[in-house]
Design a protein around this motif. Structure first.
Motif, PDB file in Angstrom:
ATOM      1  N   LYS A  48      10.213  48.280 -28.838  1.00 26.85           N
ATOM      2  CA  LYS A  48       9.953  49.599 -28.253  1.00 26.85           C
ATOM      3  C   LYS A  48       8.575  50.142 -28.588  1.00 26.85           C
ATOM      4  CE  LYS A  48      13.058  51.726 -31.577  1.00 26.85           C
ATOM      5  NZ  LYS A  48      14.212  52.613 -31.667  1.00 26.85           N
ATOM      6  N   THR A  49       7.948  49.637 -29.641  1.00 26.74           N
ATOM      7  CA  THR A  49       6.578  50.065 -29.968  1.00 26.74           C
ATOM      8  C   THR A  49       5.532  49.175 -29.312  1.00 26.74           C
ATOM      9  OG1 THR A  49       6.529  48.707 -31.968  1.00 26.74           O
ATOM     10  CG2 THR A  49       7.306  50.989 -32.202  1.00 26.74           C
ATOM     11  N   TYR A  61      10.954  45.769 -23.835  1.00 29.19           N
ATOM     12  CA  TYR A  61      10.940  45.158 -22.507  1.00 29.19           C
ATOM     13  C   TYR A  61      10.685  43.662 -22.576  1.00 29.19           C
ATOM     14  CZ  TYR A  61       5.815  45.401 -22.901  1.00 29.19           C
ATOM     15  OH  TYR A  61       4.522  45.261 -23.317  1.00 29.19           O
ATOM     16  N   TYR A  62      10.968  42.995 -21.477  1.00 27.24           N
ATOM     17  CA  TYR A  62      10.671  41.584 -21.277  1.00 27.24           C
ATOM     18  C   TYR A  62       9.596  41.505 -20.199  1.00 27.24           C
ATOM     19  CZ  TYR A  62      15.194  40.917 -23.541  1.00 27.24           C
ATOM     20  OH  TYR A  62      16.248  40.960 -24.413  1.00 27.24           O
ATOM     21  N   ARG A  63       8.659  40.582 -20.344  1.00 20.82           N
ATOM     22  CA  ARG A  63       7.627  40.398 -19.330  1.00 20.82           C
ATOM     23  C   ARG A  63       7.464  38.911 -19.035  1.00 20.82           C
ATOM     24  NH1 ARG A  63       2.529  43.652 -19.675  1.00 20.82           N
ATOM     25  NH2 ARG A  63       3.172  44.508 -17.712  1.00 20.82           N
ATOM     26  N   GLN A  64       7.484  38.563 -17.740  1.00 22.50           N
ATOM     27  CA  GLN A  64       7.261  37.187 -17.310  1.00 22.50           C
ATOM     28  C   GLN A  64       5.785  36.873 -17.474  1.00 22.50           C
ATOM     29  OE1 GLN A  64       9.607  34.979 -16.147  1.00 22.50           O
ATOM     30  NE2 GLN A  64       8.053  33.410 -16.072  1.00 22.50           N
ATOM     31  N   SER A  65       5.482  35.770 -18.132  1.00 24.44           N
ATOM     32  CA  SER A  65       4.101  35.356 -18.362  1.00 24.44           C
ATOM     33  C   SER A  65       4.015  33.849 -18.167  1.00 24.44           C
ATOM     34  CB  SER A  65       3.668  35.744 -19.764  1.00 24.44           C
ATOM     35  OG  SER A  65       2.355  35.309 -20.017  1.00 24.44           O
ATOM     36  N   GLY A  66       3.657  33.435 -16.962  1.00 19.68           N
ATOM     37  CA  GLY A  66       3.595  32.005 -16.658  1.00 19.68           C
ATOM     38  C   GLY A  66       4.981  31.400 -16.675  1.00 19.68           C
ATOM     39  N   SER A  67       5.186  30.398 -17.505  1.00 22.63           N
ATOM     40  CA  SER A  67       6.476  29.706 -17.553  1.00 22.63           C
ATOM     41  C   SER A  67       7.410  30.267 -18.620  1.00 22.63           C
ATOM     42  CB  SER A  67       6.254  28.217 -17.822  1.00 22.63           C
ATOM     43  OG  SER A  67       5.641  28.051 -19.083  1.00 22.63           O
ATOM     44  N   GLN A  68       7.032  31.375 -19.237  1.00 23.22           N
ATOM     45  CA  GLN A  68       7.881  31.937 -20.280  1.00 23.22           C
ATOM     46  C   GLN A  68       8.073  33.433 -20.080  1.00 23.22           C
ATOM     47  OE1 GLN A  68       6.154  31.448 -24.167  1.00 23.22           O
ATOM     48  NE2 GLN A  68       4.111  31.898 -23.450  1.00 23.22           N
ATOM     49  N   LYS A  91      14.610  47.037 -21.563  1.00 20.12           N
ATOM     50  CA  LYS A  91      15.925  46.819 -22.176  1.00 20.12           C
ATOM     51  C   LYS A  91      16.356  48.076 -22.923  1.00 20.12           C
ATOM     52  CE  LYS A  91      14.312  44.473 -26.339  1.00 20.12           C
ATOM     53  NZ  LYS A  91      14.550  43.397 -27.273  1.00 20.12           N
ATOM     54  N   TYR A  92      17.664  48.321 -22.876  1.00 17.27           N
ATOM     55  CA  TYR A  92      18.272  49.493 -23.486  1.00 17.27           C
ATOM     56  C   TYR A  92      19.494  49.068 -24.280  1.00 17.27           C
ATOM     57  CZ  TYR A  92      15.400  51.896 -20.028  1.00 17.27           C
ATOM     58  OH  TYR A  92      14.353  52.327 -19.276  1.00 17.27           O
ATOM     59  N   ASP A  93      19.812  49.794 -25.333  1.00 20.19           N
ATOM     60  CA  ASP A  93      21.037  49.486 -26.070  1.00 20.19           C
ATOM     61  C   ASP A  93      22.226  50.168 -25.390  1.00 20.19           C
ATOM     62  OD1 ASP A  93      20.988  52.159 -26.863  1.00 20.19           O
ATOM     63  OD2 ASP A  93      20.381  51.727 -28.919  1.00 20.19           O
TER      64      ASP A  93
END
Length: 91
Positions: A61-62, A48-55, A38-40
């Motif tokens: 950024k750190t 970032y977003y990461r898919q992990s199972g059902s969520q 993700k960027y502004d």
């Protein structure tokens, strides 16, 4: 005849996980383990977003955990890093 029934049974058992994987839908359209950066509005990296199972888990950024998103019907529910419910987005 026994071989035919055995073959049908094996096919049924092996196809169940395939159908289960297809029926799960991600809040962000990601597959399991996939990342989306993700960027502004100025183009600066924000995490970032990461898919992990059902969520879908959100990281800053750190790399610090920020919270998660879980799909429930036509809603995507948002939880903060402590697990407290924050609200939802509707499709």
């Amino acid at each position: 005849m026994k071989k035919f029934i055995l073959l049908i049974g094996i096919l049924a058992i092996t196809s169940i996980p395939c159908f289960a994987a297809q029926s799960q839908s991600s809040a962000f359209g990601l597959s399991d383990g996939e990342k989306m950066k993700k960027y502004d509005k100025t183009g600066s990296y924000q995490g970032y977003y990461r898919q992990s199972g059902s969520q879908v888990k959100e990281y800053g950024k750190t790399g610090s955990y920020q919270g998660s998103y879980r799909q429930s019907g036509n809603k995507v529910k948002h939880y903060d890093k402590t697990g407290s419910y924050q609200g939802y987005y509707r499709k």
